[in-house]
Design a protein around this motif. Structure first.
Motif, PDB file in Angstrom:
ATOM      1  N   VAL A 422       0.851  -1.192   0.000  1.00  0.00           N
ATOM      2  CA  VAL A 422       0.000   0.000   0.000  1.00  0.00           C
ATOM      3  C   VAL A 422       0.887   1.242   0.000  1.00  0.00           C
ATOM      4  O   VAL A 422       1.770   1.389   0.839  1.00  0.00           O
ATOM      5  N   LEU A 423       0.672   2.066  -0.983  1.00  0.00           N
ATOM      6  CA  LEU A 423       1.412   3.332  -1.032  1.00  0.00           C
ATOM      7  C   LEU A 423       0.402   4.472  -1.077  1.00  0.00           C
ATOM      8  O   LEU A 423      -0.543   4.425  -1.858  1.00  0.00           O
ATOM      9  N   LEU A 424       0.605   5.453  -0.245  1.00  0.00           N
ATOM     10  CA  LEU A 424      -0.331   6.574  -0.217  1.00  0.00           C
ATOM     11  C   LEU A 424       0.333   7.783  -0.870  1.00  0.00           C
ATOM     12  O   LEU A 424       1.434   8.170  -0.476  1.00  0.00           O
ATOM     13  N   LEU A 425      -0.319   8.323  -1.883  1.00  0.00           N
ATOM     14  CA  LEU A 425       0.272   9.501  -2.530  1.00  0.00           C
ATOM     15  C   LEU A 425      -0.032  10.742  -1.702  1.00  0.00           C
ATOM     16  O   LEU A 425      -1.190  10.997  -1.363  1.00  0.00           O
ATOM     17  N   PRO A 426       0.970  11.547  -1.391  1.00  0.00           N
ATOM     18  CA  PRO A 426       0.698  12.754  -0.598  1.00  0.00           C
ATOM     19  C   PRO A 426      -0.176  13.740  -1.371  1.00  0.00           C
ATOM     20  O   PRO A 426      -0.041  13.875  -2.596  1.00  0.00           O
ATOM     21  N   ARG A 427      -1.060  14.374  -0.662  1.00  0.00           N
ATOM     22  CA  ARG A 427      -1.978  15.342  -1.277  1.00  0.00           C
ATOM     23  C   ARG A 427      -1.221  16.447  -1.996  1.00  0.00           C
ATOM     24  O   ARG A 427      -1.682  16.980  -2.998  1.00  0.00           O
ATOM     25  N   THR A 428      -0.055  16.758  -1.478  1.00  0.00           N
ATOM     26  CA  THR A 428       0.702  17.890  -2.030  1.00  0.00           C
ATOM     27  C   THR A 428       1.140  17.643  -3.473  1.00  0.00           C
ATOM     28  O   THR A 428       1.507  18.575  -4.184  1.00  0.00           O
ATOM     29  N   LEU A 429       1.098  16.388  -3.910  1.00  0.00           N
ATOM     30  CA  LEU A 429       1.544  16.073  -5.271  1.00  0.00           C
ATOM     31  C   LEU A 429       0.557  16.495  -6.348  1.00  0.00           C
ATOM     32  O   LEU A 429       0.895  16.592  -7.511  1.00  0.00           O
ATOM     33  N   SER A 434      -7.732  13.169  -6.595  1.00  0.00           N
ATOM     34  CA  SER A 434      -8.741  12.210  -7.057  1.00  0.00           C
ATOM     35  C   SER A 434      -8.028  10.992  -7.642  1.00  0.00           C
ATOM     36  O   SER A 434      -6.827  11.048  -7.939  1.00  0.00           O
ATOM     37  N   VAL A 435      -8.807   9.924  -7.842  1.00  0.00           N
ATOM     38  CA  VAL A 435      -8.209   8.704  -8.397  1.00  0.00           C
ATOM     39  C   VAL A 435      -7.641   8.961  -9.792  1.00  0.00           C
ATOM     40  O   VAL A 435      -6.486   8.619 -10.072  1.00  0.00           O
ATOM     41  N   PRO A 436      -8.410   9.591 -10.704  1.00  0.00           N
ATOM     42  CA  PRO A 436      -7.841   9.811 -12.041  1.00  0.00           C
ATOM     43  C   PRO A 436      -6.558  10.644 -12.005  1.00  0.00           C
ATOM     44  O   PRO A 436      -5.605  10.351 -12.723  1.00  0.00           O
ATOM     45  N   ALA A 437      -6.546  11.666 -11.132  1.00  0.00           N
ATOM     46  CA  ALA A 437      -5.347  12.504 -11.059  1.00  0.00           C
ATOM     47  C   ALA A 437      -4.166  11.693 -10.529  1.00  0.00           C
ATOM     48  O   ALA A 437      -3.049  11.779 -11.052  1.00  0.00           O
TER      49      ALA A 437
END
Ligand SMILES: C[S@@+](CC[C@H](N)C(=O)[O-])C[C@H]1O[C@@H](n2cnc3c(N)ncnc32)[C@H](O)[C@@H]1O
Length: 599
Positions: A422-429, A434-437
């Motif tokens: 499980v990898l969580l992408l930081p919001r700052t990226l 959203s999933v598509p982004a």
């Protein structure tokens, strides 16, 4: 004198297919009350507990026939000199097939290519083939009664063929199951392609109304809804749960159409273009048979059968009596040769059969079967294990259909063994979280890495894709880690006294030992699981083989679970083993709640 304690292998019921009703063993007490023929083989202890004599073939026969009647409404006669099929394994195989069929329906249009005769609006039924159906005709009967599939059953032995036919007729399923006597060298090609067979199959249709198991026509559309329901009982198909969260395909499609093309969508379209083409191609193809299945004869000679039956393999005397005749158990060249011929013939029938499958009776053959299947260059293949009681069997499936990735179907054991990353992408990226982004971001990285990406499904809520590494960088990881550790150790060593070093060495060697043990445990679990393996690039395949070889060299022979039936094994199946220890109505009543409602 101290007696040697018998090693009892662990029970595997928790790895049974999530929809297998026998995950909760049936109540012998109830069965004994309802069926005098079963009661005749039962003994009661002082606590009133029911015990079955598993060494008595008649007791095993009574158990199977009574369960078939109680749980599936089937009246089955099993001749006294023929194999007694155990039901948990049979259901595990059929339920796995159901998962594969669902996947095929989801990926390439209609599953169910047989006759939809009479009613042009009715979706075509699922049509399967059971090679070597045996006297009980157990797979076709369960497939018809519980799944509402139409089946062609083949058999070489005239007596078994006659018995199979009688069982079909006894249950009023002659319109749904066709039984054909075939010649010995025939497996697929010489029977599936015959005009007589095609005529016979074209007339098959599921019995209307509620069959024994309560099933209705399980066509493409019903496969879909059945699976949506079944997710409550387990996640046999990876990704399906999330798909459900995505509020269904249709809604997604609509939203897709309505919205203008966003940056993310353009990224997806690239990859999905090829996928679409493949899907269309697959949709156009008209398969006659949705699947083939077989439980092949296992041994190459009667002597081999005898030796295997007598071999204890460290597991003690067989708990249950071997059943079945040499005729059912022996084939020239043994199981692998049977499967080799089948794989070869499957290449000739690639446009007639959507999914080819086989059961594999022993782990020692799995690797060879993998090689044979991969050599046939299917578009996708998958290998799984079937766990029941203390018995393990293996399964192989392959397809030449475009756009189907069979490896999406994972076994529970595999899912339990391999932890998801499980990898969580930081919001700052991302400006929009959203999933598509997120997918556009990830895709960008994967493209930069020149990694092959195959998107299975992409919605607003989730993306399911297969990512193939450019090369196997994880190979020999352990060895590399060791080398790194050793290097570090040497560097440190130069600045330390001998005593200090000795002390440290002791500590690290015990730590290493624990790590070794842990690693070995993990490997054992991996080898035991023998998860799916997609068709890979040549390099990938070779590396994978090297890796497997390394694992096997290190582990040597892992103890295999073998079943009493066909004399293959020394251990009892859960149906015949576990259940006498677990009596009581409560559990039994709950049993059927594990089965999704029939569609
Ligand atoms: C291990 S038994 C399996 C019976 C049944 N399917 C089950 O699982 O209980 C194998 C069966 O395949 C039959 N058989 C062997 N070679 C065959 C062939 N080439 N075509 C069809 N049946 C065959 C044998 O007679 C035997 O009944």
């Amino acid at each position: 004198m101290a007696t040697k304690k018998k090693t009892v292998p662990p029970k595997l019921n928790k790895f049974m297919h999530p929809r297998n009703p026998y995950r909760t063993p049936p109540s012998f007490k109830k069965l004994a009350t309802q069926y005098p023929e079963f009661r005749a083989h039962c003994a009661y202890d002082v606590a009133g507990k029911v015990h079955l004599d598993f060494k008595n073939p008649d007791a095993l026969r009574a158990l199977t026939t009574c369960l078939l009647h109680q749980d599936f409404g089937l009246e089955v006669n099993i001749p006294s000199d023929r194999l007694v099929p155990t039901l948990p394994l049979r259901l595990n195989y059929l339920l796995w097939l159901e998962d594969l069929l669902f996947l095929a329906a989801r990926r390439c249009g209609s599953v169910g290519s047989g006759s939809g005769e009479g009613d042009s609006s009715a979706p075509p039924p699922v049509v399967g083939v059971d090679i070597g159906t045996g006297a009980a005709c157990v797979y076709p009967l369960l497939a018809a009664a519980h799944f509402s599939w139409c089946m062609l059953a083949t058999e070489t032995d005239p007596a078994s063929c006659q018995s199979a036919l009688e069982n079909v007729q006894r249950n009023g399923l002659a319109g749904q199951i066709a039984v054909r006597k075939v010649e010995e060298k025939t497996i697929l090609k010489e029977v599936l392609d015959l005009p007589e067979t095609l005529t016979q199959v074209s007339t098959l249709k599921p019995r209307t109304g509620d069959g024994g198991g309560g099933g209705k026509c399980l066509s493409r559309s019903s496969l879909k809804s059945r699976h949506s329901d079944s997710q409550r009982w387990g996640d046999a198909c990876s990704g399906l749960k999330k798909e459900k969260e995505g509020k269904g395909d249709e809604e997604d499609k609509e939203k897709h159409k309505e919205g203008s093309k966003t940056e993310e969508q353009e990224g997806k379209d690239d990859i999905n273009g090829k996928e679409e083409e493949e899907r269309e191609e697959a949709q156009e193809r008209d398969y006659i048979y949705d699947f083939t299945m077989t439980n092949p004869p296992f041994f190459s000679s009667e002597e081999e059968a005898d030796t295997m039956a007598k071999s204890k393999k460290g597991r003690g005397e067989p708990n249950a009596a071997p059943t079945g005749t040499a005729l059912e158990k022996v084939t020239e060249g043994g199981e692998v040769e049977f499967i080799r011929q089948m794989v070869e013939e499957s290449q000739l029938l690639r446009d007639k059969v959507r999914i080819f499958t086989t059961l594999i009776g022993t782990k020692a053959h799995v690797r060879e079967v993998k090689r044979l299947v991969q050599e046939a260059k299917p578009t996708s293949c998958v290998f799984t294990e079937f766990c029941q009681g203390r018995t393990m069997r293996w399964g192989a499936a392959w397809t030449f259909a475009a756009g189907v990735s069979l490896s999406e179907v994972r076994s529970k054991k595999e899912m339990a063994t391999k932890k998801p990353i499980v990898l969580l992408l930081p919001r700052t990226l991302m400006s929009v979280y959203s999933v598509p982004a997120a997918w556009t971001k990830v895709l960008g990285w994967l493209k930069a890495l020149k990694v092959k990406v195959e998107v299975f499904k992409s919605t607003k809520y989730f993306v399911s894709a297969n990512v193939k590494a450019f090369k196997l960088t994880w190979l020999h990881q352990r060895r590399r880690r060791r080398e790194r550790e050793r290097e570090g150790h040497h560097q440190q060593h130069n600045g330390k006294g001998a005593k200090e070093e000795e002390k440290e060495d002791k500590g690290s060697s015990s730590k290493r030992k624990t790590e070794d043990e842990e690693e070995s445990e993990n490997k054992r679990a991996r080898i035991e699981t023998e998860g799916e393996m997609e068709s890979e690039t040549e390099e990938g395949k070779q590396n994978m083989e090297e890796e497997e070889e390394e694992e096997l060299d290190e582990e040597e022979e892992l103890e295999e679970e073998e079943s009493h039936e066909e004399g293959r094994s020394t251990d009892k199946d859960s149906q015949h083993g576990d259940i006498d220890r677990r009596l009581g109505g409560e559990k039994t009543n709950k049993r059927w709640t594990e089965v999704p409602p029939q569609v």
